[in-house]
Write a protein that holds these residues in place. Structure first.
Motif, PDB file in Angstrom:
ATOM      1  N   LEU A   1      27.876  91.403  -9.823  1.00  0.00           N
ATOM      2  CA  LEU A   1      29.266  91.756  -9.539  1.00  0.00           C
ATOM      3  C   LEU A   1      29.378  93.166  -8.977  1.00  0.00           C
ATOM      4  N   TYR A   2      28.579  94.078  -9.524  1.00  0.00           N
ATOM      5  CA  TYR A   2      28.607  95.469  -9.082  1.00  0.00           C
ATOM      6  C   TYR A   2      27.168  96.004  -9.044  1.00  0.00           C
ATOM      7  N   TRP A   3      26.986  97.137  -8.367  1.00  0.00           N
ATOM      8  CA  TRP A   3      25.760  97.925  -8.433  1.00  0.00           C
ATOM      9  C   TRP A   3      24.517  97.090  -8.119  1.00  0.00           C
ATOM     10  N   ASP A   4      24.469  96.672  -6.894  1.00  0.00           N
ATOM     11  CA  ASP A   4      23.337  95.890  -6.426  1.00  0.00           C
ATOM     12  C   ASP A   4      22.028  96.634  -6.693  1.00  0.00           C
ATOM     13  N   ALA A   5      21.009  95.883  -7.094  1.00  0.00           N
ATOM     14  CA  ALA A   5      19.668  96.377  -7.435  1.00  0.00           C
ATOM     15  C   ALA A   5      19.613  97.040  -8.799  1.00  0.00           C
ATOM     16  N   TRP A   6      20.753  97.083  -9.512  1.00  0.00           N
ATOM     17  CA  TRP A   6      20.736  97.648 -10.862  1.00  0.00           C
ATOM     18  C   TRP A   6      21.179  96.612 -11.890  1.00  0.00           C
ATOM     19  N   ASP A   7      22.337  96.029 -11.699  1.00  0.00           N
ATOM     20  CA  ASP A   7      22.838  95.061 -12.669  1.00  0.00           C
ATOM     21  C   ASP A   7      22.134  93.717 -12.509  1.00  0.00           C
ATOM     22  N   ILE A   8      21.930  93.046 -13.639  1.00  0.00           N
ATOM     23  CA  ILE A   8      21.403  91.675 -13.665  1.00  0.00           C
ATOM     24  C   ILE A   8      22.401  90.836 -14.452  1.00  0.00           C
ATOM     25  N   MET A   9      23.002  89.864 -13.822  1.00  0.00           N
ATOM     26  CA  MET A   9      24.023  89.047 -14.466  1.00  0.00           C
ATOM     27  C   MET A   9      23.398  87.776 -15.038  1.00  0.00           C
ATOM     28  N   ASP A  10      23.989  87.288 -16.143  1.00  0.00           N
ATOM     29  CA  ASP A  10      23.405  86.120 -16.801  1.00  0.00           C
ATOM     30  C   ASP A  10      23.495  84.859 -15.948  1.00  0.00           C
ATOM     31  N   TYR A  11      24.466  84.776 -15.045  1.00  0.00           N
ATOM     32  CA  TYR A  11      24.597  83.556 -14.255  1.00  0.00           C
ATOM     33  C   TYR A  11      23.461  83.371 -13.251  1.00  0.00           C
ATOM     34  N   HIS A  12      22.623  84.396 -13.062  1.00  0.00           N
ATOM     35  CA  HIS A  12      21.492  84.194 -12.152  1.00  0.00           C
ATOM     36  C   HIS A  12      20.529  83.147 -12.699  1.00  0.00           C
ATOM     37  N   LEU A  13      20.545  82.917 -14.027  1.00  0.00           N
ATOM     38  CA  LEU A  13      19.640  81.948 -14.627  1.00  0.00           C
ATOM     39  C   LEU A  13      19.931  80.526 -14.149  1.00  0.00           C
ATOM     40  N   GLU A  14      21.132  80.286 -13.635  1.00  0.00           N
ATOM     41  CA  GLU A  14      21.499  78.957 -13.152  1.00  0.00           C
ATOM     42  C   GLU A  14      20.918  78.660 -11.775  1.00  0.00           C
ATOM     43  N   THR A  15      20.290  79.641 -11.138  1.00  0.00           N
ATOM     44  CA  THR A  15      19.784  79.468  -9.771  1.00  0.00           C
ATOM     45  C   THR A  15      18.265  79.356  -9.720  1.00  0.00           C
ATOM     46  N   ARG A  16      17.644  78.999 -10.825  1.00  0.00           N
ATOM     47  CA  ARG A  16      16.178  78.965 -10.920  1.00  0.00           C
ATOM     48  C   ARG A  16      15.582  77.979  -9.925  1.00  0.00           C
ATOM     49  N   LYS A  17      14.608  78.444  -9.126  1.00  0.00           N
ATOM     50  CA  LYS A  17      13.919  77.601  -8.142  1.00  0.00           C
ATOM     51  C   LYS A  17      12.419  77.847  -8.264  1.00  0.00           C
ATOM     52  N   PRO A  18      11.658  76.916  -8.841  1.00  0.00           N
ATOM     53  CA  PRO A  18      10.200  77.088  -8.906  1.00  0.00           C
ATOM     54  C   PRO A  18       9.584  77.186  -7.515  1.00  0.00           C
ATOM     55  N   VAL A  19       8.608  78.080  -7.383  1.00  0.00           N
ATOM     56  CA  VAL A  19       7.867  78.205  -6.133  1.00  0.00           C
ATOM     57  C   VAL A  19       6.678  77.250  -6.209  1.00  0.00           C
ATOM     58  N   LEU A  20       6.633  76.286  -5.321  1.00  0.00           N
ATOM     59  CA  LEU A  20       5.612  75.249  -5.360  1.00  0.00           C
ATOM     60  C   LEU A  20       4.444  75.633  -4.460  1.00  0.00           C
TER      61      LEU A  20
END
Length: 221
Positions: free
Chosen positions: A78-97
């Motif tokens: 939401l704010y402060w790119d490269a600093w904050d980590i938001m919990d909703y990022h966990l919904e975007t998990r993509k394994p690297v095959l």
């Protein structure tokens, strides 16, 4: 300044011979590293299929899962790119095959055995890794080099563990802290990722697994 008596020298005890490292590549492309202390098995794409402590026969990798799994997440706070980590990022998990057949034997055994592979993360980014097991060594090392050309992405690596504990231990600069491994309360949920220095440990009564690192400080269990 003080003094102390020096004990009389004793005859040195002969060193017991240590089992050399054995490296075997199977016909399916998987590689096994074994030094008599731990046995490591990698699938043809470099995933950690098995990590066994031979003295107890205990498997450290969770059943039905693989370790050394690289995953991508979207990084759009939401704010402060490269600093904050938001919990909703966990919904975007993509394994690297990875591509089967990229795993090969590096060092063929004896004092050291290793296997290496390449992994294409995206059209622009890639990594190379060598998995190393030394003679007499109770841990396996992962030497990883990442060529990173991404924006607003996380790259993480996962090691699902066959260990049950309500807390994990993380080193800090003057000691260590224990953090929950569950989301029972809103305070627990807020610690979906925590800071650590050089190591993290997940242990139960008679067995545990630790991850040591020399460069990254965001961790979670």
């Amino acid at each position: 300044m003080g003094y102390a008596p020096v004990p009389a020298p004793t005859l040195p005890q002969p060193l017991l011979p240590q089992q050399p490292v054995f490296v075997v590549q199977e016909t399916d492309g998987s590689v096994t590293l074994d030094n008599g202390i731990i046995r490591v098995r990698l699938d043809p794409t470099g995933h950690l299929m098995s990590l066994v402590l031979l003295s107890s026969g205990r498997e450290a990798t969770a059943e039905g899962a693989v370790g050394n799994q690289f995953v991508l997440f979207d990084d759009v706070p939401l704010y402060w790119d490269a600093w904050d980590i938001m919990d909703y990022h966990l919904e975007t998990r993509k394994p690297v095959l990875g591509q089967p057949g990229t795993l090969s034997v590096g060092t063929e055994g004896g004092l050291r055995g290793s296997a290496r592979f390449l992994l294409q993360i995206s059209p622009n980014s890639r990594l190379s890794q060598e998995v190393v097991l030394d003679v007499g060594c109770p841990y396996v090392r992962f030497h990883t080099e990442v060529h990173w050309h991404e924006a607003h992405k996380f790259l993480k690596v996962e090691f699902p563990a066959h260990v049950r504990s309500s807390q994990a231990t993380y080193e800090i600069q003057f000691g260590h802290l224990q953090q929950p491994t569950h989301y029972n309360t809103s305070w627990d949920w807020a610690r979906f990722e925590v800071w650590a220095h050089r190591w993290m440990d997940l242990s139960e009564h008679s067995f545990g697994l630790a991850l040591l690192n020399d460069c990254k400080y965001g961790m979670s269990v």
